[in-house]
Design a protein around this motif. Sequence first.
Motif, mmCIF file in Angstrom:
data_model
loop_
_atom_site.group_PDB
_atom_site.id
_atom_site.type_symbol
_atom_site.label_atom_id
_atom_site.label_comp_id
_atom_site.label_asym_id
_atom_site.label_seq_id
_atom_site.Cartn_x
_atom_site.Cartn_y
_atom_site.Cartn_z
ATOM 1 N N LEU A 145 0.850 -1.189 0.000
ATOM 2 C CA LEU A 145 0.000 0.000 0.000
ATOM 3 C C LEU A 145 0.884 1.236 0.000
ATOM 4 N N VAL A 146 0.743 2.067 -1.020
ATOM 5 C CA VAL A 146 1.602 3.235 -1.189
ATOM 6 C C VAL A 146 0.743 4.457 -1.476
ATOM 7 N N GLY A 147 0.981 5.543 -0.749
ATOM 8 C CA GLY A 147 0.229 6.765 -1.010
ATOM 9 C C GLY A 147 0.650 7.887 -0.096
ATOM 10 N N ASP A 148 0.067 9.047 -0.305
ATOM 11 C CA ASP A 148 0.317 10.207 0.547
ATOM 12 C C ASP A 148 -0.806 11.215 0.398
ATOM 13 N N CYS A 149 -0.989 11.999 1.454
ATOM 14 C CA CYS A 149 -1.902 13.138 1.441
ATOM 15 C C CYS A 149 -1.101 14.363 1.868
ATOM 16 N N PHE A 150 -0.310 14.888 0.946
ATOM 17 C CA PHE A 150 0.521 16.041 1.294
ATOM 18 C C PHE A 150 -0.310 17.287 1.553
ATOM 19 N N SER A 151 -1.593 17.263 1.181
ATOM 20 C CA SER A 151 -2.452 18.401 1.505
ATOM 21 C C SER A 151 -2.617 18.560 3.013
ATOM 22 N N THR A 287 -0.829 11.812 -16.373
ATOM 23 C CA THR A 287 -1.426 11.619 -15.047
ATOM 24 C C THR A 287 -1.260 12.843 -14.163
ATOM 25 N N LEU A 288 -0.103 13.498 -14.236
ATOM 26 C CA LEU A 288 0.131 14.661 -13.377
ATOM 27 C C LEU A 288 -0.786 15.816 -13.735
ATOM 28 N N THR A 289 -1.216 15.906 -15.001
ATOM 29 C CA THR A 289 -2.140 16.962 -15.396
ATOM 30 C C THR A 289 -3.507 16.769 -14.746
ATOM 31 N N LYS A 290 -3.916 15.516 -14.607
ATOM 32 C CA LYS A 290 -5.248 15.213 -14.072
ATOM 33 C C LYS A 290 -5.293 15.126 -12.547
ATOM 34 N N TYR A 291 -4.168 14.708 -11.937
ATOM 35 C CA TYR A 291 -4.194 14.400 -10.500
ATOM 36 C C TYR A 291 -3.132 15.117 -9.679
ATOM 37 N N GLY A 292 -2.180 15.790 -10.311
ATOM 38 C CA GLY A 292 -1.098 16.432 -9.585
ATOM 39 C C GLY A 292 0.035 15.472 -9.298
ATOM 40 N N ASN A 293 1.020 15.952 -8.556
ATOM 41 C CA ASN A 293 2.153 15.127 -8.128
ATOM 42 C C ASN A 293 1.687 14.251 -6.966
ATOM 43 N N GLN A 294 1.521 12.966 -7.212
ATOM 44 C CA GLN A 294 0.937 12.055 -6.224
ATOM 45 C C GLN A 294 1.985 11.334 -5.372
ATOM 46 N N CYS A 295 3.181 11.878 -5.323
ATOM 47 C CA CYS A 295 4.264 11.309 -4.509
ATOM 48 C C CYS A 295 4.456 9.823 -4.827
ATOM 49 N N GLY A 296 4.513 8.976 -3.803
ATOM 50 C CA GLY A 296 4.785 7.561 -4.032
ATOM 51 C C GLY A 296 3.739 6.843 -4.854
ATOM 52 N N ALA A 297 2.515 7.352 -4.835
ATOM 53 C CA ALA A 297 1.438 6.702 -5.595
ATOM 54 C C ALA A 297 1.457 7.068 -7.069
#
Length: 349
Positions: A145-151, A287-297
């Motif tokens: 499981l890989v992800g982040d919520c930098f917000s 992908t970055l245009t639609k979702y932003g920089n998603q870090c590890g995900a």
Amino acid sequence: MYSVLKNTKITAIAAVVPPTEKSLLEDPDLYFGDQKKIDRIVRSSGFLYRRIADNDVTTADLCEQAANSLFAEMKIERSDIDAILFISYTPDYLMPATAYILHNKLGLSSSCLAMDIPQACSGYLFGLYQAGLLINNGCKKVLLLVGDCFSKFSDMFSNHSAPVFGDAGSATLLEYDDKAEDMYFNFSTYSDDYDALICEKGGFRNPPQRENFYENGGYKYCSKMDGGRIFEFTIQKVAPAIKELFSLSKKNKSDIDYFVFHQANRFIIENIANQLDVDLDKVPVSTLTKYGNQCGASIPCAIIDNLSSVVSKQKLHLLLSGFGVGLSIANALVSTDGIYCSEIKNFSK
């Protein structure tokens, strides 16, 4: 550090993003409303939209839904999972590790190993490597499981003079397979620049104090990014590290179907691709245009968003590359063969 992993197969990938979408063009704080600067950053970086989690939604929630999606759609027995790895810089708690929380929520067995690894931009590759080590030492199935919520870093990039981050969570199932093609990895660490991307407050070096809070209760993490140093690092170090991986593995870049980079920004990705003399048609970047920089995900999301139709039906050879916080670089040469690839789903409470 160079390593070869055997017997490890990527079986399935899923990803979940928050439903709330924000546009750079509608952000009044972006460059303080300077439209010329906004247009220039959109053109050069490729960023336009990002997904932001609600205050009561964490990275663990996004990863949990991604995992449940895999369990349901692939009819995976939860008791068959031998290890769960959670890779993130935004855990639920300082203690216990979020992997234990997810182990409980996902209903995994008591004979399952649970582990957190604090990583961001390079995190997916760290996770694949750790999963492969476990698979070669007794585990049959590993849930990554890989992800982040930098917000959640409330004061990070207040005027957005740096790449725009989007929240996301992913789930990848890896299995033991003695017929799987070898995976090749290399890792590099440039810790002289560890403070180029840092949250200085909130840990035990600088624990919370009364003056560290805003009037509305938000915390002043003192999040900082030295964009110049990170840009120089990515432009100078990533491509040579990838070339070294090809040399050590004795593989040819012409055999690679797709080069999937961490979605840092379009200019950086295309610059690295040009240094490698790679056809940009082989380099997903939308992908970055639609979702932003998603870090590890960002790597699993880029695979799902751009390659799901081919990765689910064909045998592919992929170059995966993550780079960022640390500063770190992690690259892998992997093969996939008809893996299950779910669409990117919106999170639902």
